[in-house]
Design a protein around this motif. Structure first.
Motif, PDB file in Angstrom:
ATOM      1  N   ALA A  85     -74.094  36.711 -44.407  1.00  0.00           N
ATOM      2  CA  ALA A  85     -73.699  35.950 -45.522  1.00  0.00           C
ATOM      3  C   ALA A  85     -72.015  36.257 -45.275  1.00  0.00           C
ATOM      4  N   VAL A  86     -71.361  35.185 -45.394  1.00  0.00           N
ATOM      5  CA  VAL A  86     -69.900  35.337 -45.131  1.00  0.00           C
ATOM      6  C   VAL A  86     -69.134  34.586 -46.535  1.00  0.00           C
ATOM      7  N   TRP A  87     -68.148  35.051 -46.953  1.00  0.00           N
ATOM      8  CA  TRP A  87     -67.100  34.211 -47.880  1.00  0.00           C
ATOM      9  C   TRP A  87     -65.567  34.151 -47.948  1.00  0.00           C
TER      10      TRP A  87
ATOM     11  N   ASP B 261     -68.859  30.029 -49.677  1.00  0.00           N
ATOM     12  CA  ASP B 261     -69.860  30.990 -49.349  1.00  0.00           C
ATOM     13  C   ASP B 261     -70.626  30.262 -48.173  1.00  0.00           C
ATOM     14  N   GLN B 262     -71.179  31.066 -47.079  1.00  0.00           N
ATOM     15  CA  GLN B 262     -71.982  30.271 -46.181  1.00  0.00           C
ATOM     16  C   GLN B 262     -73.171  31.550 -45.879  1.00  0.00           C
ATOM     17  N   VAL B 263     -74.203  31.271 -45.982  1.00  0.00           N
ATOM     18  CA  VAL B 263     -75.475  31.994 -45.407  1.00  0.00           C
ATOM     19  C   VAL B 263     -75.940  31.209 -43.996  1.00  0.00           C
TER      20      VAL B 263
ATOM     21  N   ILE C   3     -75.561  27.438 -44.070  1.00  0.00           N
ATOM     22  CA  ILE C   3     -75.603  26.719 -45.296  1.00  0.00           C
ATOM     23  C   ILE C   3     -74.232  26.904 -45.996  1.00  0.00           C
ATOM     24  N   THR C   4     -73.678  26.073 -46.686  1.00  0.00           N
ATOM     25  CA  THR C   4     -72.461  26.402 -47.389  1.00  0.00           C
ATOM     26  C   THR C   4     -72.465  26.106 -48.823  1.00  0.00           C
ATOM     27  N   PHE C   5     -72.091  27.121 -49.601  1.00  0.00           N
ATOM     28  CA  PHE C   5     -72.228  26.901 -51.087  1.00  0.00           C
ATOM     29  C   PHE C   5     -70.749  27.076 -51.646  1.00  0.00           C
TER      30      PHE C   5
END
Length: 375
Positions: free
Chosen positions: A277-279, A285-287, A300-302
């Motif tokens: 998980a990066v942000w 945020d991305q998983v 997946i981008t949030f």
């Protein structure tokens, strides 16, 4: 006479060695019994537990039947009195193995998670305190942070032990089945906890004070991954066998982009994938699901709501459970990184852990540990 005393001493020593050999199954039986009794009393077991206990008892029964010792008497002019009588246990190959049928039942069991049970009242609940929400699990034990303490509890939610943490700032906890230890990450150190002796030991090979602060850790077999807390986060791979050797070190743009932070990293349960998980603050945020070489397979981008990022929990089914810190939404992602389901919990979630292959432990933002049996 002197030689008679020496013979008696040799015989006494041999008797003790024989006693140790023949009492070993008794110790194993006591260990199994000590585990079964409280679990039965609390009705805290499933078919998988029954299969495992039956397998252990069957193996123990086979071991008892084949116990054998050989006494070797040395003679000659230069007899070594201390080893005049030698006792050794004959090693026999185990003939008890896990049947395919049992494995199939276990596989089908772990895949039958009913996430709708998260809408129900938790089976068990513990009020905790402390500023650090880190948790780690072995097969049967949960280790979590309290206020200046490390607390061990079982699946029933009964606190079994509390250790003084000495004011450690615990960033992350993971279980190493290879070491049979919990690994504890603080900003500048990596430590191990022996559950049996309650001894906490600093792993000096990894705890290098000249590096940036540690952030997260994860284990698979003899491999440890640690990430660092800074933009353009670095990830190191360590081999935990022998002298602890660093095998690889990933830097941007492979570990992440230069403006990204790695806020979570974890192996899948089978060790074939890595969840990351990066942000980027105020942006996204991305998983990500990656292979063992850190190549991104899917992401997946949030939207970014808080400066904490997402947490990840690997599930035995190959799925991932992910959530934003201090958010009520829980998301289920499949092994290929595809979003499958979104759930809403009734409280803000801080961290999660899976205990005993079926019990989801949720630490809420108001410092409660909620135990949910999902199958």
């Amino acid at each position: 006479m002197e030689w008679m005393k020496k013979v008696k001493m040799a015989a006494d020593r041999a008797r003790e060695e024989v006693h140790d050999i023949v009492t070993e199954p008794k110790k194993q039986l006591k260990r199994i019994t000590d585990e079964i009794r409280p679990r039965m009393a609390e009705e805290d077991f499933v078919e998988y537990d029954l299969d495992r206990w039956m397998g252990e008892i069957t193996q123990l029964n086979a071991d008892i039947k084949i116990i054998s010792s050989t006494i070797v008497i040395e003679s000659g002019d230069e007899c070594e009195w201390k080893r005049m009588i030698k006792v050794r246990k004959m090693e026999h190959q185990s003939h008890v193995s896990e049947s395919p049928h049992r494995s199939e039942k276990r596989d089908s069991e772990v895949k039958q998670f009913d996430f709708n049970k998260l809408k129900e009242k938790p089976q068990r609940q513990i009020t905790v305190d402390g500023d650090y929400g880190s948790m780690g699990v072995s097969d049967m034990t949960l280790l979590y942070c309290g206020k200046d303490t490390l607390c061990l509890t079982d699946r029933t939610g009964h606190k079994t032990n509390t250790l003084q943490s000495g004011g450690l700032a615990v960033w992350d906890i993971c279980w190493s089945s290879f070491l049979d230890r919990f690994l504890i990450v603080t900003p500048r150190t990596l430590r191990s906890l022996n559950v049996q002796t309650k001894e906490v030991t600093q792993i000096k090979q990894v705890s290098d004070k000249n590096k940036a602060d540690f952030c997260r850790c994860t284990c698979s077999n003899q491999t440890l991954l640690v990430s660092f807390e800074h933009r353009g986060s670095v990830v190191e791979e360590w081999n935990m066998s022998g002298e602890w050797k660093m095998m690889r070190r990933w830097q941007p743009p492979v570990s992440c982009q230069q403006n990204e932070w790695i806020c979570e990293i974890g192996f899948s349960c089978d060790g074939s994938r890595i969840g990351v998980a990066v942000w980027v603050d105020d942006q996204y945020d991305q998983v990500q699901v990656r292979d063992r070489s850190m190549n991104i397979l899917n992401n997946i981008t949030f939207p970014c709501h808080l400066a904490f990022g997402y947490f990840l929990l690997s599930l035995p089914s190959g799925q991932w459970l992910t959530h934003e810190v201090k958010n009520k939404e829980l998301r289920i992602i499949d092994g290929d990184g595809i979003l499958q389901q979104t759930l809403t919990y009734d409280k803000s979630v801080r961290t999660t852990a899976l205990l005993g292959q079926r019990c989801l432990v949720i630490r809420t933002n108001d410092n409660e540990l909620c135990f949910h049996d999902l199958c």
